[in-house]
Write an enzyme that holds these catalytic residues in place. Structure first.
Site, PDB file in Angstrom:
ATOM      1  N   PRO A  87       0.823  -1.224   0.000  1.00 30.64           N
ATOM      2  CG  PRO A  87      -0.536  -1.443   1.854  1.00 30.64           C
ATOM      3  CD  PRO A  87       0.755  -1.923   1.283  1.00 30.64           C
ATOM      4  CE1 TYR A  88       2.809   7.444  -2.036  1.00 21.10           C
ATOM      5  CE2 TYR A  88       0.471   7.904  -2.274  1.00 21.10           C
ATOM      6  CZ  TYR A  88       1.774   8.347  -2.221  1.00 21.10           C
ATOM      7  OH  TYR A  88       2.040   9.679  -2.334  1.00 21.10           O
TER       8      TYR A  88
END
Lengths: 67, 67, 67, 67, 67, 67
Positions: free
Chosen positions: B2-3
């Site tokens: 994820p970011y």
């Protein structure tokens, strides 16, 4: 609850001009889509001219050529 | 992988608080979705109060009124 | 009035999991920086695995290899 | 008319290196998808190492450990 | 050469309304900062109500309560 | 650990072309700044032509005129 992000080159926008951008963007969303101004966010990013490129060259270089 | 991008107004967050945000966001993605912390990115943007608007006015103006 | 953007690959996160991400991120900003939950935005982007790359290859390709 | 945003840690990229990133990204979009360089934007964000986290810790902390 | 990103919940904005947002944002940048409309980009993201949170809950949940 | 976001109009980019963008952007960051490909993220957003504006009009309208 819209979110608006405006990116411009860092070339001296004043607090008054930024306030006009904030007001104008908020009003635009209200007029076009009926969005509530109370929950409209506007974030302005000012980007160094070295860090913004168009047509394969930085704005710094373009400004030196008078563009 | 994820970011996570966290945008806050630039009003004195310390390196320790930023570290807590990084840890907390990474842990949240791991707990809720089983995401691998090793490939979780967290980027914090601190935005000048002149550049952040809500309800049609800048945070600078709001802070002056005590909000 | 923080803004949090969480990008994850589109691989079946449920509405309940998304709700947990929204709650968790909002709480994190409140606990670490005292931010008001009422004006905390969380936006989740789900990205197709063809459109997310890491280490020079798409997640689609990585998933096929079992990663 | 593509838009490319490159985020890197703020660790001394020179104007020449940024120019290479702008050129390279513009050329990539032209070669792969036939996009017109004249309307290709590239914006580079340099992020403080305190504000970038990976694997649950800031890059500042990682750099101190030699990573 | 400004870049404007408008995020709204996906709740039926028409092509005509989107066109109004594009025109209005472009005009705003021209009027306030003298920016050239020819190189002004506006990108509208429509976000599912499950994926947008405010005050710790998704817009889907808020809409069910009539908010 | 760079992060690259590429936004293009949704007009039929194939998985192979996306893979080329991912590879090319990752390689660019490695060549110019020595960044580690293992921790380079590339995210491609494909934006509907109704939702992308340039010069005050949507790409949908421009495409109809042959631009």
């Amino acid at each position: 609850m819209p979110y608006v992000n405006i990116k411009i080159t860092k070339e001296g926008a004043t607090p008054e001009q930024k306030q006009q951008l904030i007001e104008g963007a908020t009003k635009l969303l209200q007029e076009v889509l009926g969005k509530n101004p109370q929950t409209t966010f506007v974030i302005i990013d000012e980007v160094e001219t070295d860090n913004w490129g168009i047509a394969g060259e930085s704005v710094t270089v373009r400004r030196k050529r008078g563009q």
